[in-house]
Design a protein around this motif. Structure first.
Motif, PDB file in Angstrom:
ATOM      1  N   ALA A   1     -44.625  90.024  72.177  1.00 26.35           N
ATOM      2  CA  ALA A   1     -43.544  90.286  73.130  1.00 26.35           C
ATOM      3  C   ALA A   1     -42.973  91.658  72.794  1.00 26.35           C
ATOM      4  CB  ALA A   1     -42.466  89.218  73.006  1.00 26.35           C
TER       5      ALA A   1
ATOM      6  N   GLU B   1     -44.355  97.572  63.052  1.00 30.73           N
ATOM      7  CA  GLU B   1     -43.293  96.803  63.717  1.00 30.73           C
ATOM      8  C   GLU B   1     -43.234  95.414  63.069  1.00 30.73           C
ATOM      9  OE1 GLU B   1     -43.688  96.950  67.994  1.00 30.73           O
ATOM     10  OE2 GLU B   1     -43.261  99.101  68.012  1.00 30.73           O
TER      11      GLU B   1
ATOM     12  N   GLU C   1     -42.251  91.747  62.758  1.00 31.88           N
ATOM     13  CA  GLU C   1     -41.895  90.784  63.804  1.00 31.88           C
ATOM     14  C   GLU C   1     -42.072  89.336  63.338  1.00 31.88           C
ATOM     15  OE1 GLU C   1     -43.636  91.875  67.578  1.00 31.88           O
ATOM     16  OE2 GLU C   1     -43.329  94.023  67.186  1.00 31.88           O
TER      17      GLU C   1
ATOM     18  N   ASP D   1     -46.904  94.581  64.037  1.00 30.90           N
ATOM     19  CA  ASP D   1     -47.479  95.058  65.306  1.00 30.90           C
ATOM     20  C   ASP D   1     -47.572  96.579  65.224  1.00 30.90           C
ATOM     21  OD1 ASP D   1     -48.051  95.608  67.986  1.00 30.90           O
ATOM     22  OD2 ASP D   1     -45.977  95.280  68.646  1.00 30.90           O
TER      23      ASP D   1
ATOM     24  N   LYS E   1     -51.539  99.945  71.102  1.00 29.93           N
ATOM     25  CA  LYS E   1     -51.261  98.677  70.431  1.00 29.93           C
ATOM     26  C   LYS E   1     -52.491  97.925  69.934  1.00 29.93           C
ATOM     27  CE  LYS E   1     -46.770  98.070  71.066  1.00 29.93           C
ATOM     28  NZ  LYS E   1     -45.879  97.786  69.934  1.00 29.93           N
TER      29      LYS E   1
ATOM     30  N   GLY F   1     -41.474  90.629  68.808  1.00 32.17           N
ATOM     31  CA  GLY F   1     -40.871  91.945  69.056  1.00 32.17           C
ATOM     32  C   GLY F   1     -40.176  92.487  67.821  1.00 32.17           C
ATOM     33  N   THR F   2     -39.991  93.806  67.840  1.00 37.03           N
ATOM     34  CA  THR F   2     -39.362  94.450  66.679  1.00 37.03           C
ATOM     35  C   THR F   2     -37.905  94.813  66.945  1.00 37.03           C
ATOM     36  OG1 THR F   2     -39.552  96.186  65.019  1.00 37.03           O
ATOM     37  CG2 THR F   2     -40.069  96.846  67.268  1.00 37.03           C
TER      38      THR F   2
HETATM   39 MG    MG Z   1     -43.896  95.107  68.801  1.00 35.46          MG
END
Ligand code: MG
Ligand code: DO4
Length: 277
Positions: free
Chosen positions: A68, A131, A133, A152, A170, A242-243
């Motif tokens: 995400a 990242e 997460e 991530d 990514k 998510g970060t």
């Molecule tokens: Mg991320």
């Protein structure tokens, strides 16, 4: 209860003691009808074992790994800044407040680095960050069955040049790390749970950052609900949430850096950074 996937099979850690799980197949564990109860019965049987020297693997076999994005205000602001000159900034603001979250496919096990192994910077990227997460382990019914740590890895110059380049920024070999274990549980983690990032270079700490789950704008269950909408995952899935930590714009990762991500109830995920092959 923590579940480790290792080269010698699967192990549980509870109260400082280790137990080998009779079921050696990771996919069978992830799709088990009642994993918590099954692992609890292994602990209750009381047959402890020696875990030292076991090579820890990433907690992923046939599961797809998804992520995400823009789920923390810090990520929204960093992305708006990096894509300003490409005219993409508005998209990040809009997705941060939209009902539908940003979800993207991160890869299969073949892209994922195990704890203690190398994560990669793309050979054609100049501005890169890890990242940190919280990552959900989800069974085939869309139920969260545990929590692990994810990295991530992201190329900010590539995603900033044009949001349509996101998959290239990514998804590439060793663009993710997962581990070191899965904290088994179906209950949400407390909002006070800290996520910490430390990046060191040549033995010196270059960057530290921290956030907590209170800053995560989306409910993990809601992220899972969107992921499973019109998608089936017969072997379960992993979802990075998510970060909330983005180093300052002046910072980029370099080959040789060490990335340590700590989420206290789970542990620490540590990886060295390489660039190129
Ligand atoms: Mg991320
Ligand atoms: O929209 C770009 C990716 C965002 C992301 O990976 C994150 O916020 O963690």
């Amino acid at each position: 209860m923590k579940l480790y996937r290792t080269a010698k099979g699967n192990f549980i850690e509870q109260g400082g003691k280790y137990y080998q799980v009779p079921e050696a197949n990771w996919d069978a564990l992830v799709t088990h009808a009642n994993l918590g109860e099954y692992l609890g019965s292994v602990v209750s049987a009381g047959k402890t074992t020696d875990f030292s020297g076991a090579e820890i693997l990433a907690p992923v076999a046939s599961q797809e790994v998804w992520a995400a994005g823009v789920t923390y205000y810090r990520s929204r602001s960093a992305r708006m800044e990096e894509s300003k000159s490409a005219g993409g900034g508005d998209f990040y603001d809009r997705v941060y407040s939209a009902d539908r979250p940003e979800l993207f496919f991160k890869g299969m096990a073949s892209r994922v680095a195990a704890p203690g192994t190398a994560v990669r910077i793309r050979s054609d990227a100049k501005w890169n960050v890890p990242e940190p997460e919280l990552t959900l382990l989800i069974n085939s019914h869309g139920q969260i069955i545990g929590y692990t740590i994810g990295n991530d890895m992201s190329s900010r110059d590539i995603e900033g040049e044009n949001p349509l380049y996101l998959p290239q920024a990514k998804v590439y070999d060793r663009s993710a790390a997962l581990g070191p274990c899965v904290l088994i549980g179906t209950e949400p983690l407390p909002k006070t749970t800290p996520i910490k990032l430390e990046i060191s270079r040549a033995g010196k700490v270059e960057f530290t950052g921290a956030t907590t789950l209170a800053e995560l704008k989306r409910d993990p269950k809601q992220l899972v609900e969107y992921l499973f909408r019109d998608n089936s995952f017969p072997q379960g899935a992993l979802l990075m949430t998510g970060t909330g930590i983005v180093p300052p714009d002046s910072f980029t990762l370099a080959a040789g850096d060490k990335v340590r991500i700590t989420i206290d109830p789970i542990g620490t995920l540590e990886n060295e950074v390489i660039q190129g092959k």
